[in-house]
Scaffold this motif. Structure first.
Motif, PDB file in Angstrom:
ATOM      1  N   ASP A  60       1.741   6.201   6.749  1.00 24.17           N
ATOM      2  CA  ASP A  60       1.659   5.805   8.150  1.00 24.17           C
ATOM      3  C   ASP A  60       1.629   4.284   8.259  1.00 24.17           C
ATOM      4  OD1 ASP A  60       1.385   8.456   9.322  1.00 24.17           O
ATOM      5  OD2 ASP A  60      -0.555   8.482   8.296  1.00 24.17           O
ATOM      6  N   ASN A  80      -9.020   5.076  -4.192  1.00 28.13           N
ATOM      7  CA  ASN A  80      -8.360   5.600  -2.997  1.00 28.13           C
ATOM      8  C   ASN A  80      -9.207   5.184  -1.799  1.00 28.13           C
ATOM      9  OD1 ASN A  80      -7.064   7.009  -1.018  1.00 28.13           O
ATOM     10  ND2 ASN A  80      -7.120   8.985  -2.054  1.00 28.13           N
ATOM     11  N   ILE A  92      -0.949  -0.764   9.530  1.00 27.34           N
ATOM     12  CA  ILE A  92      -1.903  -1.435   8.650  1.00 27.34           C
ATOM     13  C   ILE A  92      -1.480  -2.883   8.496  1.00 27.34           C
ATOM     14  CG2 ILE A  92      -2.824  -1.586   6.305  1.00 27.34           C
ATOM     15  CD1 ILE A  92      -2.499   1.482   6.164  1.00 27.34           C
ATOM     16  N   ASP A 121      -7.949   7.809  11.005  1.00 32.36           N
ATOM     17  CA  ASP A 121      -8.255   7.332   9.664  1.00 32.36           C
ATOM     18  C   ASP A 121      -7.007   7.358   8.781  1.00 32.36           C
ATOM     19  OD1 ASP A 121     -10.800   7.260  10.642  1.00 32.36           O
ATOM     20  OD2 ASP A 121     -11.580   8.895   9.392  1.00 32.36           O
ATOM     21  N   LYS A 122      -6.996   6.481   7.777  1.00 33.85           N
ATOM     22  CA  LYS A 122      -5.877   6.424   6.838  1.00 33.85           C
ATOM     23  C   LYS A 122      -6.406   6.263   5.419  1.00 33.85           C
ATOM     24  CE  LYS A 122      -2.953   4.287  10.349  1.00 33.85           C
ATOM     25  NZ  LYS A 122      -2.378   3.032  10.848  1.00 33.85           N
ATOM     26  N   ARG A 123      -5.711   6.911   4.491  1.00 35.03           N
ATOM     27  CA  ARG A 123      -6.039   6.763   3.069  1.00 35.03           C
ATOM     28  C   ARG A 123      -4.907   6.023   2.373  1.00 35.03           C
ATOM     29  NH1 ARG A 123     -10.416   9.072   1.106  1.00 35.03           N
ATOM     30  NH2 ARG A 123     -11.482  10.653   2.354  1.00 35.03           N
ATOM     31  N   LEU A 124      -5.276   5.171   1.430  1.00 35.34           N
ATOM     32  CA  LEU A 124      -4.249   4.395   0.751  1.00 35.34           C
ATOM     33  C   LEU A 124      -4.788   3.799  -0.548  1.00 35.34           C
ATOM     34  CD1 LEU A 124      -3.951   0.864   2.325  1.00 35.34           C
ATOM     35  CD2 LEU A 124      -5.669   2.488   3.098  1.00 35.34           C
ATOM     36  N   HIS A 125      -3.867   3.457  -1.417  1.00 36.91           N
ATOM     37  CA  HIS A 125      -4.145   2.620  -2.573  1.00 36.91           C
ATOM     38  C   HIS A 125      -3.516   1.259  -2.307  1.00 36.91           C
ATOM     39  CE1 HIS A 125      -4.369   6.725  -4.258  1.00 36.91           C
ATOM     40  NE2 HIS A 125      -5.310   6.219  -5.047  1.00 36.91           N
ATOM     41  N   ASN A 170      -6.876  -1.467  10.191  1.00 39.10           N
ATOM     42  CA  ASN A 170      -6.224  -0.235  10.626  1.00 39.10           C
ATOM     43  C   ASN A 170      -6.118  -0.308  12.145  1.00 39.10           C
ATOM     44  OD1 ASN A 170      -5.342   2.306  11.278  1.00 39.10           O
ATOM     45  ND2 ASN A 170      -7.073   3.404  10.389  1.00 39.10           N
ATOM     46  N   HIS A 219       0.855  -1.182   0.000  1.00 41.21           N
ATOM     47  CA  HIS A 219       0.000   0.000   0.000  1.00 41.21           C
ATOM     48  C   HIS A 219       0.891   1.232   0.000  1.00 41.21           C
ATOM     49  CE1 HIS A 219       0.848   1.007   4.225  1.00 41.21           C
ATOM     50  NE2 HIS A 219       0.762  -0.287   4.478  1.00 41.21           N
ATOM     51  N   ASP A 220       0.283   2.390  -0.215  1.00 40.74           N
ATOM     52  CA  ASP A 220       1.073   3.618  -0.315  1.00 40.74           C
ATOM     53  C   ASP A 220       0.809   4.593   0.832  1.00 40.74           C
ATOM     54  OD1 ASP A 220      -1.456   4.466  -0.945  1.00 40.74           O
ATOM     55  OD2 ASP A 220      -0.975   5.186  -2.958  1.00 40.74           O
ATOM     56  N   CYS A 221       0.211   4.097   1.925  1.00 36.04           N
ATOM     57  CA  CYS A 221      -0.033   4.983   3.065  1.00 36.04           C
ATOM     58  C   CYS A 221       1.293   5.248   3.782  1.00 36.04           C
ATOM     59  CB  CYS A 221      -1.031   4.348   4.030  1.00 36.04           C
ATOM     60  SG  CYS A 221      -1.396   5.377   5.471  1.00 36.04           S
TER      61      CYS A 221
END
Length: 805
Positions: free
Chosen positions: A671, A714, A674, A697-701, A692, A667-669
């Protein structure tokens, strides 16, 4: 009919996920049974479990009540039948020991009075501080057999094979746990005599006499010498006593099973539960595996079940849960699946002090990881609280109740003793319902792994008995404890999981290892290692295997005899150790391809002299001595870190990539925190399991082998949440290509989803038509529909996609 096959539980030929809730019928009035069952069913469970307390059912010798004639709540058959009427399976746990905070761990008082010799004595002839007994004492076996005959008479006609609902029987409870937590091995006269007989089958007479310079013909002398061992044979006793106890526990379990089968209880799984998680960690759990794996692998028809008391699943302990599931699987027979027969739930308020408070996510996140790793049965313990009544025959022990928790019991349970739901129930119910919506898929899926495996050495955890007066035993145990888990789990395992690797474990002590099936082996290594394992690792390396060794290059076998087989194969000469202190700040510097990296503080390092062909990776700042290197061994390769290193995710990923293993899921987060894995079954499809672990909250691909998953969406992972997202999952003539929403229910003409995003996308392939709805829009390309939700998951997380011909 119930079968255990291919790591699945099949009932009448159908693979099943069993979600149990533990309800103690004997702690509830009969009128409350149905209410608790209703709440269990509402949570999504399909089974009930309960202990059967011998203390309650036979408080007076010879007066067994299993029908409720003395107290209505003791009608065991009535409770099991009520569960069947409610369409629920039953998992029965009849002891003889049950623990469950019961007085005497659930044994009647009269047993101890009638058979005082069953109370063990231990080191130096001292009485053990716990309420355990000599399991194989003739007196105890005589009484336990009679108890089993009585309780099996209730169980046998209610087996699923006889048209009933009982799908499993647990044999005893947490066998050996009370001895190891108190470091009090059972050394009664009976046990020592049996131990002597076992030693005679293991060693020729001359070898035995040399190994133990004891007057074996003098019973009094041998009892004294084994209860207070001399240093000259202390390490031999540490090993032999551990091996003997494994054998002893296996024989005890086999006896219990034989008694059950004598009463017609057969053709269902017999469960042995494993103890060891404590204080929210699993570092000691493999001690339970070490003690009991011979018991549940001695023949087909057994299941092992974990006791999981982790509280919240966090960045601090998630690797523990992942590892102990892997270690359990490593010792299983090919057909045995993972199960957890005490899967802790509730709010953590065990002592009614309100000093502990689990997050509502606790059960959800742990359950998601366990299901992803292949657990087929989870027993939520304790699902409903109750009351501890007073015994009619009063023992005059302060309150005369059946348990030591007072009048109320299970204050931490999702359902209180009074029947009220606490704050953990809704999230727990939601997660159970989510799993059960696709249980037919999950029941046959297996976790997908990258090309690495964690080494498990059962003897590294055979440390439950250490004579307090032996410095040799103490030194060995302390070294094993320092290397088998703490550093390796806290630093290496956590880093590897956070880098995206998924892995199983291999019992390298008892199973073969070869490069064709295990490309890279992760090896926590202590100063001690069995000769046979050192030889096995050398063969593996020479055949092309790759090893990441973390801890120490071994110098001795498991009895403290010098053994440098592996060190010689690695081309290193150990030169001693250095340790940090309050005034000496031991530090490591990276070298070779590990550089550049910041200098790292450590508390210990093994000083090594390496061969010319090795590439140095780490040196001590003070003196430049080597403590880490990369070397070719035959056709294989080993990277060794002989020091405590920090949780450097990029370092461990680089090491594994150089050894030939690349993480498939990434993933590309930016933080961490995960956890990701995936499960699959041929012809069925896959699930992505993502947790998580943090409170934000976290966003990722997501990517697989570098390619974007979920159409490049996303993804938002809400704080302390988990998602189980389908990939190419088939339901009849409908296939979910991918979805950012979870599946909540599957009907003939509809699929209901739990939304997880501000705008969820579900890509569905079908020859049918998707019905229009105000809740979503869709566009069609051939037989593929791209459905986009109009709802925000935090406002309304439910959507139903309908189909028509």
């Amino acid at each position: 009919m119930i079968e255990i096959r291919d790591k699945q539980i099949l009932i009448n030929g159908e693979p099943q996920i069993i979600m149990c809730g533990e309800i103690h019928y004997f702690r509830l009035q009969q009128k409350d049974w149905q209410d608790r069952i209703d709440k269990l069913k509402a949570a999504g469970c399909n089974a009930v479990a309960s202990y059967v307390p011998w203390l309650c059912h036979e408080p007076v010798e010879g007066a067994i009540d299993l029908t409720g004639k003395t107290k209505p709540e003791l009608d065991l058959g009535g409770f099991i039948d009520l569960c069947k009427e409610n369409g629920l399976y039953f998992f029965v746990r009849p002891g003889p020991f049950i623990m469950a905070e019961m007085k005497n761990e659930g044994l009647p008082y009269w047993i101890y009075e009638k058979h005082p010799h069953i109370v063990p004595i231990s080191w130096d002839g001292k009485e053990v501080p716990t309420k355990t007994v000599d399991y194989l004492s003739p007196g105890f076996l005589q009484e336990a057999r009679r108890w089993f005959a009585a309780v099996m008479a209730v169980i046998e006609p209610r087996l699923i094979t006889k048209g009933g609902n009982i799908i499993g029987v647990q044999l005893d409870n947490e066998i050996g746990m009370l001895s190891w937590v108190s470091n009090s091995p059972d050394l009664t006269d009976n046990v020592i005599t049996d131990f002597f007989g076992w030693l005679q089958t293991r060693y020729p007479a001359q070898t035995l006499q040399s190994r133990y310079p004891i007057d074996w013909d003098n019973q009094e002398a041998r009892e004294k010498e084994l209860r207070s061992p001399r240093e000259e044979y202390a390490t031999a006793l540490l090993c032999d006593l551990g091996y003997y106890m494994r054998n002893r526990f296996a024989r005890y379990v086999a006896k219990l099973r034989s008694w059950a089968e004598e009463s017609g209880v057969r053709d269902i799984p017999f469960v042995v539960n494993i103890h060891g998680s404590s204080a929210g960690r699993g570092l000691l759990f493999p001690i339970g595996i070490s003690q009991l794996f011979e018991a549940y692998t001695q023949a087909p028809g057994y299941l092992s079940g974990s006791d999981l008391y982790f509280g919240d699943l966090t960045m601090g302990n998630f690797q523990d849960l992942y590892l102990i599931n892997a270690f359990m699987d490593a010792v299983h027979l090919p057909d045995q699946p993972l199960t957890s027969v005490e899967f802790n739930c509730g709010d953590g308020n065990f002592d009614c002090s309100h000093g502990a408070r689990y997050d509502p996510s606790a059960v959800d996140l742990k359950m998601r990881m366990c299901i992803a790793q292949g657990n087929r049965l989870l027993n939520y313990y304790l699902f409903a609280g109750g009351y501890n009544y007073r015994l009619h025959e009063k023992p005059h022990n302060g309150n005369d109740r059946i348990a030591f928790t007072g009048e109320r019991h299970g204050f931490a349970a999702p359902i209180s003793p009074e029947g009220e739901l606490n704050y953990t129930y809704p999230r727990m119910a939601h997660s159970i319902q989510t799993m059960m919506a696709v249980s037919d898929k999950l029941a046959i899926m297996e976790e997908e792994h990258d090309e690495i495996a964690f080494a498990f050495i059962p003897d590294y955890f055979m440390t439950e008995y250490s004579y307090p007066g032996s410095d040799k035993m103490k030194e060995m145990v302390q070294n094993l404890e320092a290397n088998r888990a703490d550093g390796a789990w806290e630093m290496m395992a956590r880093a590897i999981l956070l880098a995206g690797y998924r892995f199983g474990a291999i019992d390298i002590q008892n199973r073969p290892i070869n490069p064709e099936t295990t490309r890279v082996l992760i090896l926590p290594s202590a100063r001690y290692m069995p000769v046979r394992i050192q030889q096995k690792l050398i063969t593996y390396l020479q055949a092309g295997g790759r090893i990441l060794l973390y801890g120490e290059v071994p110098l001795y076998d498991m009895e403290g005899n010098p053994c440098l087989l592996l060190a010689d194969a690695l081309g290193v000469k150990p030169r001693g150790y250095k340790y940090s202190s309050d005034r000496y700040y031991l530090s490591l510097c990276a070298d070779g391809w590990a550089a550049p990296r910041p200098e790292v503080r450590t508390h210990f390092a093994q000083r090594l002299e390496v061969g010319k062909g090795a590439e140095v990776l780490f040196r001590l700042y003070d003196g430049g001595e080597v403590c880490g290197f990369d070397a070719a061994v035959g056709n294989g390769r080993a990277v060794v870190i002989a020091a405590q290193y920090n949780c450097d995710i990029s370092l461990f990923q680089t090491i594994l990539e150089k050894l030939g293993a690349v993480p498939t899921l990434t993933h590309d987060c930016p933080d961490h925190g995960i956890f990701m894995t995936s499960t699959a079954a041929p012809g069925v499809g896959r699930f992505l399991h993502i947790l998580n672990l943090d409170g934000f909250d976290k966003r990722l691909h997501l990517y697989e082998n570098g390619r974007a998953l979920l159409g490049g969406q996303n993804l938002l992972l809400q704080s302390r949440s988990g998602v189980m997202l389908p990939l190419h999952l088939t339901f009849g003539d409908v296939m979910i290509v991918y979805s950012t929403a979870e599946i909540a229910a599957v009907e003939k003409d509809s699929i209901r989803f739990h939304l997880t995003q501000e705008e969820d996308v579900m890509v569905i392939e079908t020859t049918r038509q998707v019905a229009a709805s105000k809740d979503y829009t869709f566009c069609k390309n051939g037989s593929r529909y791209i459905v986009t939700s109009h709802k925000h998951a935090k406002i309304d997380d439910d959507i139903n996609v309908r189909f028509y011909d």
